[in-house]
Design a protein around this motif. Sequence first.
Motif, PDB file in Angstrom:
ATOM      1  N   ASN A 298       0.660  -1.193  -0.060  1.00  0.00           N
ATOM      2  CA  ASN A 298       0.047  -0.017  -0.030  1.00  0.00           C
ATOM      3  C   ASN A 298       0.794   1.348  -0.034  1.00  0.00           C
ATOM      4  N   SER A 323       2.325  -7.047   8.861  1.00  0.00           N
ATOM      5  CA  SER A 323       1.974  -5.979   8.158  1.00  0.00           C
ATOM      6  C   SER A 323       3.223  -4.946   8.515  1.00  0.00           C
ATOM      7  N   PHE A 332      -3.832   3.298  13.220  1.00  0.00           N
ATOM      8  CA  PHE A 332      -4.368   2.339  12.712  1.00  0.00           C
ATOM      9  C   PHE A 332      -5.508   1.880  13.677  1.00  0.00           C
ATOM     10  N   LEU A 348       1.238   3.583  14.553  1.00  0.00           N
ATOM     11  CA  LEU A 348       2.202   2.823  14.049  1.00  0.00           C
ATOM     12  C   LEU A 348       3.339   3.669  13.127  1.00  0.00           C
ATOM     13  N   VAL A 368      -7.048   2.546   8.620  1.00  0.00           N
ATOM     14  CA  VAL A 368      -6.033   3.620   8.607  1.00  0.00           C
ATOM     15  C   VAL A 368      -6.765   4.883   8.358  1.00  0.00           C
ATOM     16  N   ARG A 420       3.832   7.121   3.107  1.00  0.00           N
ATOM     17  CA  ARG A 420       3.745   6.173   4.244  1.00  0.00           C
ATOM     18  C   ARG A 420       3.478   4.639   3.165  1.00  0.00           C
ATOM     19  N   ASN A 424       1.983  -5.565   3.250  1.00  0.00           N
ATOM     20  CA  ASN A 424       0.960  -6.118   3.805  1.00  0.00           C
ATOM     21  C   ASN A 424       0.965  -7.684   3.292  1.00  0.00           C
ATOM     22  N   ARG A 426       0.439 -11.777   3.372  1.00  0.00           N
ATOM     23  CA  ARG A 426      -0.751 -12.682   3.845  1.00  0.00           C
ATOM     24  C   ARG A 426      -0.002 -14.258   3.386  1.00  0.00           C
TER      25      ARG A 426
HETATM   26  O1  LIG Z   1      -1.669   0.152   6.057  1.00  0.00           O
HETATM   27  C1  LIG Z   1      -2.007  -0.441   6.975  1.00  0.00           C
HETATM   28  O2  LIG Z   1      -1.471  -0.717   8.025  1.00  0.00           O
HETATM   29  C2  LIG Z   1      -3.128  -1.623   6.936  1.00  0.00           C
HETATM   30  C3  LIG Z   1      -3.421  -2.074   5.348  1.00  0.00           C
HETATM   31  C4  LIG Z   1      -4.549  -3.260   5.311  1.00  0.00           C
HETATM   32  O3  LIG Z   1      -5.061  -3.265   6.366  1.00  0.00           O
HETATM   33  C5  LIG Z   1      -4.423  -3.838   4.167  1.00  0.00           C
HETATM   34  O4  LIG Z   1      -3.629  -3.666   2.996  1.00  0.00           O
HETATM   35  O5  LIG Z   1      -5.575  -4.671   4.140  1.00  0.00           O
END
Ligand SMILES: O=C(O)CCC(=O)C(=O)O
Length: 444
Positions: A298, A323, A332, A348, A368, A420, A424, A426
């Motif tokens: 992100n 994350s 957050f 954060l 966020v 920022r 993220n 997974r």
């Molecule tokens: O930017 C963040 O700290 C969270 C991002 C998030 O929740 C996501 O990408 O699903």
Amino acid sequence: MSPSTVTSVLASVPDPSSSAFKKAKRQYIRTTKNRNQDAGANWTPFRAAEKKFKARFPPPDLTDVLDLAAEERGEGGGGGRAISIGSFSDGKNIYTVPAVPGLVLLPSFVSPDAQRTLVQWALRDHARHPNETNLDAHYDLPPEGIWNAHLASLSHPKDVPLIKTKASAVRVVSQGEPSGPRQLISNDAAGTDNLYSLQAIPKPPPEPSTTVSDCSPSELVPKLRWANIGWSYHWGTKQYDFSKGKGHIDSRLRDLCRSAVSSVPWDKVFGGDTLEGWGDDDWKTWNETYEPDAGIVNFYQTKDTLMAHVDRSEVCATSPLVSISLGNAAIFLIGGLTREVEPVPILLRSGDVVIMSGPSCRRAYHGVPRILENTLPEHFGQSPRPADDEADASVSQTESATAVAAPAWEPYRTYMRNARININVRQVFPKGFVPGCQPQSLRQ
Ligand SMILES: O=C(O)CCC(=O)C(=O)O
Ligand SMILES: [Fe+2]
């Protein structure tokens, strides 16, 4: 939060005599003139918290934000809401937040050197073909990616080719501006039972916007919002598109995530659990079975927000989501299985790692609502050590000698002043599983 922390964080909220503050105040008066006084009465606790932290005027009170850097300094930034369950050899702690079971916080886990390396990786190596970014739907991006095109344009300003838009002369329904907020799409939670029906849902490419025009790489860089890694996430349906194959996960990023997961004493997080809602896989085997295979990078500009959502597209519904925060600090919010649960606001900072794990936390609403301007740490002013380009981005707990500023780092520093980045990561599937096999293979 201690006075010193409040001061440093509040530096990001405009000073009342500044023109930004006065503008926000004028806007507030204009937009609230005709607002029903009870408008907020029906907000869920999550929505109310989002509204509070998003507000430009009056600026939000950050006193109740959980600030683990202050807690680490012994200034009580946790307000009793975070518990240390272990520590590293350098004294940094590992925290849980009892209000959100399965949430683990590792403040400053990523060293300043590794933070800079990850920023380079995200912009230069990652946000480019073959990985998809939000810009691909709307622009014919050069194969080297928008960031490398931007760097080339800085070196040859007289010879900058424009990036062409994709929209044809035929009017198509725009899916919104490429830099706009994420759309609210409700999606079914992925699981072993419905994986094959979710795979069958059509996943058309997004429609190119008809409202954008050709522009230079440098104009487009601030519009970069996300890039996919590993298995390809289809934003239109909020499901993975396995037909595209599994993209590469950088081994340095994988190692960093694995080292974060293996540093956690999981018995202290879940030891008392009944294992209800866990399915086949549980925390006791994560040291062997945790294997990141997808993710989203992100890219936020300081005015951006990410609305409340649940990440429910992964078949592994309990394994850790790691994350990583880089650049300016953010608020957050994380609550529970519905928006009715009051979220915990967490500050954060660059280098912090959040791990969302287990059945409650992996399906918890989070978002966020605010990036805090002017909170870029000083070490972003220094270039990475020369070897860092190729070096291991894993956590070096001992900081190296101060790097000599190099012109090559300057564009990253300039970008990060107002940005920022969140990586993220997974795990979609159990380790070793390949979609396309018989459904039973998930259950063996
Ligand atoms: O930017 C963040 O700290 C969270 C991002 C998030 O929740 C996501 O990408 O699903
Ligand atoms: Fe998320």
